[in-house]
Design an enzyme around this catalytic site. Structure first.
Site, PDB file in Angstrom:
ATOM      1  N   GLY A 297     -35.630  30.743 -20.241  1.00 19.43           N
ATOM      2  CA  GLY A 297     -35.556  31.866 -21.158  1.00 19.43           C
ATOM      3  C   GLY A 297     -35.301  33.187 -20.450  1.00 19.43           C
ATOM      4  O   GLY A 297     -35.241  33.271 -19.223  1.00 19.43           O
ATOM      5  N   HIS A 298     -35.146  34.242 -21.272  1.00 21.44           N
ATOM      6  CA  HIS A 298     -34.838  35.566 -20.727  1.00 21.44           C
ATOM      7  C   HIS A 298     -35.956  36.073 -19.821  1.00 21.44           C
ATOM      8  O   HIS A 298     -35.707  36.599 -18.735  1.00 21.44           O
ATOM      9  CB  HIS A 298     -34.616  36.556 -21.877  1.00 21.44           C
ATOM     10  CG  HIS A 298     -33.468  36.205 -22.768  1.00 21.44           C
ATOM     11  ND1 HIS A 298     -32.169  36.154 -22.320  1.00 21.44           N
ATOM     12  CD2 HIS A 298     -33.420  35.873 -24.087  1.00 21.44           C
ATOM     13  CE1 HIS A 298     -31.371  35.824 -23.322  1.00 21.44           C
ATOM     14  NE2 HIS A 298     -32.104  35.645 -24.396  1.00 21.44           N
ATOM     15  N   MET A 299     -37.218  35.930 -20.261  1.00 21.30           N
ATOM     16  CA  MET A 299     -38.309  36.459 -19.448  1.00 21.30           C
ATOM     17  C   MET A 299     -38.468  35.679 -18.154  1.00 21.30           C
ATOM     18  O   MET A 299     -38.786  36.245 -17.108  1.00 21.30           O
ATOM     19  CB  MET A 299     -39.632  36.442 -20.221  1.00 21.30           C
ATOM     20  CG  MET A 299     -40.702  37.298 -19.549  1.00 21.30           C
ATOM     21  SD  MET A 299     -42.377  36.758 -19.861  1.00 21.30           S
ATOM     22  CE  MET A 299     -42.527  35.362 -18.753  1.00 21.30           C
TER      23      MET A 299
ATOM     24  N   HIS B  49     -25.655  38.373 -19.082  1.00 22.96           N
ATOM     25  CA  HIS B  49     -26.990  38.125 -19.634  1.00 22.96           C
ATOM     26  C   HIS B  49     -27.303  39.129 -20.741  1.00 22.96           C
ATOM     27  O   HIS B  49     -27.878  38.765 -21.776  1.00 22.96           O
ATOM     28  CB  HIS B  49     -28.033  38.211 -18.520  1.00 22.96           C
ATOM     29  CG  HIS B  49     -29.304  37.512 -18.852  1.00 22.96           C
ATOM     30  ND1 HIS B  49     -30.224  37.123 -17.905  1.00 22.96           N
ATOM     31  CD2 HIS B  49     -29.847  37.116 -20.032  1.00 22.96           C
ATOM     32  CE1 HIS B  49     -31.248  36.530 -18.487  1.00 22.96           C
ATOM     33  NE2 HIS B  49     -31.052  36.534 -19.780  1.00 22.96           N
TER      34      HIS B  49
END
Length: 878
Positions: free
Chosen positions: A521-523, A617
């Site tokens: 995921g992004h985090m 991103h």
């Protein structure tokens, strides 16, 4: 009662919104097209998150990679970013010229970075193995690069020999005109036609085998073979193994290409050509096509190693492929040469060792009647094992422990579980023949390493490490933005969900732990960028750890300990980033700068715009977030489309119409106008119905406060109607597929919308929910919104509320958990109907929350009555 309600429906029917009539097929096509574009966007989003994660792992510098990896990942990233933009444009009918221009610019910059490097195929055609290390993967392929690293940096014994480089491959193909010949033959391959693929492969291999090797290259091969043969001269024998670009690196090409064993020095040239030709078997060509590897990136090196006429041989796995969570490693062993250890011809011995102590934990010694040995005429031959050796173990404990120690050393060096081939020569000396990343691990494999710290108390274990390492500090629960703003230096961030907005605390955080989240995921990407030890998906973390409690998080082993565990915190990183500082690593870093960084964090920020994006991103994050809003609004198209709907026949208390996008209804339901719950095939809709369909108990106890109902209705009739507001008696809609649900509930004067995806891919799964409106005054409606918000938070949702509107999101969790939450949401939709008229004081908010969480089917009138006895606070005057 029925007469009164019917009269009210007639009275209010004039307030209903009218939608223009649209043809059944045309309307169905609109919904399907929107859903298909959303699906396409989600698929590319998932692929991009994987690419970002893979590039970050390689940037760490602890894994072998080459230009093939950089080219494939960057080209795929650009492709999927453009695909997301196009899908969103069709989904929203809004062009995105700024995003397209950005991606085109980034693509051109990446191309410039890759073209500006030194050509990898220039240089020596032959390299001695003693000259080779991991960063030379573009010249010698993955197998040679790994083996050179094992010999020259790790220092383990390997067979002597040399590598035929990709420069030799290019020279051979250019001088023989093979590139042009292969391109011409490939034109005859028909899509989805295995027979044409097989015919083309046969023609390509024949062309390679017929072509003469350049004379200078043939002389170099013969000289290298003579040097490696040494005093053995013509009696020496070699193993000629493929070492393709990408092989034993980021992709597993195990078994795709040819290995030739027991090759005499004067047969090296022909063996080399046979190995090169195996680059074009039907299986290998299909594999490259499946993995998205263009033929332009294909090049083959070869490892020419002295053959070990082994007494015993086999493989070692530093993790058990079928059960990676066990702290054991496995050695398989057979008599003779190693192929029988993996080919299934004989059952090998199995020796299991503890990964920490290397003590033998179990032995399974098999009957081994046959073995492979070198044939005097070349190649291998099958012979019987002497009777007295058949049931005898191939390895004693000391040899097994020695191999186990080597395997663990290689795992630490390469930073990944290893699949190591080994051999024992006639003198009992052990050698490493090959080591590569172990890819055949069970799905959802737990790769936590090492036993627990002796004497330390484990508070919790589980989840997945998104960024390895250990950190300790006091727990700081982050349940909202205020908690994030007040985050103290050196604390451990514990939250229900992963969230890119945690970046603001990452420089201060000792570690991060969440109940839910994805390692792609992004985090997770941000935590790797900042180097914060991060453990995601540790169920119940926010309940297990108390605010201020000191803990040590070991993300590498997926464990959380009580207090500070100094031995973990003092541990120096034993894995040297051997790729760091190399030219190839610098090229990856420069290309990744256009791909991986994430700066777009807060969807509510004014800068959450296309103009603020600086990387692929950022583009991914923006479009993924925007796509939720587009799908959330799909229900607005449904109103008035009764010609394309099916009615649900179930006690829901709703006039519920279904629009099937495909796979949402069982095939046997056909074109029924009315369907029962048993006709539903949609996974999320079935889950919602568990709470939405009223039980007999709920029907029996549902309160009807007619006086209050009529009072709020009269209040709404007297008040000026709000433009676009929903009115009593509107239809409710469920837009469904097998994995998707958009549910809009219009009852009275309130409007609830739930949008959900529930499938096998965790990163795609989400629930978004919004509830607004009501028939009571502003104060009562706002109280109900606050109560719903409190309930959503208790269910694990991230919540926002303002006035009488509340919204929540729950995402990136496995499908069974999505289904569990949907059942609660179905009950919540029923529970909240007409409750605004019961919200007579602030105490009603607490009473409603407690009543729902107790499992009651509806708001208990007695609780409302008790709350009603409390004095009403004075109302603000506007």
């Amino acid at each position: 009662m029925g007469t009164v309600l019917e009269g009210l429906r007639g009275l209010f029917s004039g307030f209903r919104r009218r939608s223009p009539s649209v043809g059944r097929e045309e309307t169905a096509a609109i919904f399907r097209n929107k859903y298909n574009e959303f699906q396409s966007l989600l698929e590319s989003n998932t692929e991009l998150l994987k690419i970002f994660s893979e590039m970050e792992v390689m940037l760490d510098g602890r894994e072998v990679f080459g230009m093939a990896f950089i080219r494939s990942r960057t080209s795929r990233a650009v492709f999927h970013a453009i695909r997301m933009i196009r899908s969103f444009e069709r989904l929203s009918a809004r062009p995105q010229p700024v995003l397209l221009a950005l991606v085109e610019r980034l693509s051109a910059e990446i191309k410039g970075v890759l073209e500006g490097r030194a050509a990898p195929h220039l240089g020596k055609p032959v390299l001695r193995l003693s000259e080779v290390t991991a960063e030379m993967v573009d010249q010698v392929g993955g197998k040679c690069a790994n083996l050179g690293e094992v010999a020259n940096r790790v220092g383990l014994p390997v067979p002597g020999g040399f590598c035929v480089t990709t420069a030799a491959f290019r020279s051979f193909f250019e001088q023989a005109g093979l590139f042009e010949a292969i391109a011409s033959i490939r034109l005859g391959i028909a899509p989805d036609d295995p027979a044409s693929m097989a015919a083309a492969a046969e023609d390509i291999q024949a062309a390679i085998l017929r072509a003469p090797l350049p004379e200078d290259l043939a002389r170099e091969l013969e000289a290298a073979a003579g040097e490696s043969a040494g005093d053995d001269g013509d009696a020496a024998r070699f193993a000629v193994r493929s070492s393709a670009i990408g092989e034993d690196g980021e992709l597993s090409f195990a078994g795709q290409y040819l290995t030739m064993l027991n090759v005499a020095p004067d047969r090296i040239v022909s063996a080399y050509k046979f190995v090169i030709a195996s680059l074009y078997t039907p299986r290998a060509m299909s594999y490259r096509l499946l993995k998205g590897i263009p033929d332009d990136d294909v090049a083959m090196a070869a490892a020419c190693l002295r053959l070990v006429p082994s007494r015993a041989a086999g493989v070692l796995y530093t993790r058990l492929p079928e059960d990676p969570c066990r702290d054991e490693l496995l050695i398989n062993a057979v008599w003779g040469l190693g192929p029988y250890a993996v080919d299934g011809v004989v059952t090998p011995d199995a020796v299991l060792l503890d990964r920490g102590s290397l003590a033998v934990t179990r032995r399974e010694t098999a009957e081994k009647p046959r073995m492979l040995v070198p044939s005097p005429t070349g190649g291998l031959t099958d012979v019987p094992v002497p009777e007295h050796m058949r049931a005898k173990p191939c390895l004693d404990d000391a040899a097994a422990r020695r191999l186990g120690a080597w395997g663990m050393f290689l795992e630490r060096h390469f930073g990944r579980p290893q699949d190591m081939e080994w051999a024992m020569d006639a003198k009992g000396e052990l050698l490493v023949l090959q080591s590569r990343q172990l890819t055949a691990l069970a799905d959802g494999a737990c790769l936590a390493g090492g036993p627990p710290v002796p004497g330390a108390e484990i508070l919790a274990e589980g989840g997945q490490g998104a960024c390895s390492g250990a950190g300790a500090g006091p727990v700081h629960l982050v349940l909202g933005s205020d908690d994030l703003e007040a985050f103290p230096q050196g604390a451990v961030l514990v939250a229900p969900h992963s969230d890119p907005q945690f970046m603001v605390a990452m420089k201060r955080a000792a570690a991060i732990v969440t109940d839910h989240g994805s390692v792609t995921g992004h985090m997770a990407s941000l935590s790797r960028e900042f180097g914060v030890p991060t453990l995601l998906g540790l169920e119940g973390a926010t309940r297990r750890f108390a605010q201020g409690e000191v803990v040590t998080v070991d993300a590498a082993t997926a464990r959380v300990y009580r207090g500070r565990v100094e031995s973990l915190l003092r541990q120096d990183d034993e894995v040297e980033p051997f790729m760091a500082g190399t030219q190839i690593h610098a090229i990856l870093a420069e290309a990744a700068r256009r791909v991986v960084p994430l700066t777009l964090l807060d969807p509510k920020s004014p800068s959450f715009t296309p103009e603020s994006c600086t990387s692929l991103h950022d583009v991914t994050r923006l479009l993924h977030e925007w796509s939720y809003g587009e799908m959330f609004a799909v229900s607005d198209l449904a109103s008035g489309q009764q010609g394309v709907t099916t009615v649900l026949d179930a006690p829901t208390g709703l006039d519920l119409h279904i629009i099937d996008l495909g796979g949402g209804l069982r095939e046997e339901a056909g074109r029924k106008r009315r369907v029962a719950p048993g006709d539903i095939a949609s996974r999320p809709f079935l889950a919602l119905l568990k709470g939405l369909v009223l039980t007999e108990e709920a029907l029996a106890v549902r309160p009807v406060n007619l006086g209050g109902f009529l009072s709020v209705m009269s209040e709404q009739l007297i008040a000026q109607p709000k433009a676009g507001s929903d009115r009593f008696g509107d239809k409710s809609y469920a837009i469904v597929s097998d994995k998707y649900l958009n549910f809009s509930s219009r009852v009275g004067y309130h409007y609830g919308v739930l949008d959900c995806y529930c499938g096998a891919t965790v990163n795609k799964n989400y629930i978004t929910f919004s509830f607004a409106g009501g028939a009571a005054d502003d104060v009562k409606r706002a109280r109900r919104a606050r109560a719903i918000g409190r309930i959503l938070e208790a269910l694990g949702f991230a919540v926002e509320s303002a006035k009488d509107r509340v919204s929540g999101r729950f995402q990136k969790v496995p499908a069974p958990l999505i289904e569990e939450k949907l059942a609660h949401m179905g009950r919540l939709l029923q529970f909240t109907r007409q409750t605004d008229m019961l919200m007579v004081s602030e105490e009603s908010v607490e009473a409603m929350v407690a009543c729902f969480l107790s499992g009651a089917p509806c708001f208990d009138p007695a609780a409302a009555a008790r709350a009603q006895s409390a004095p009403e606070p004075p109302q603000a005057v506007s």
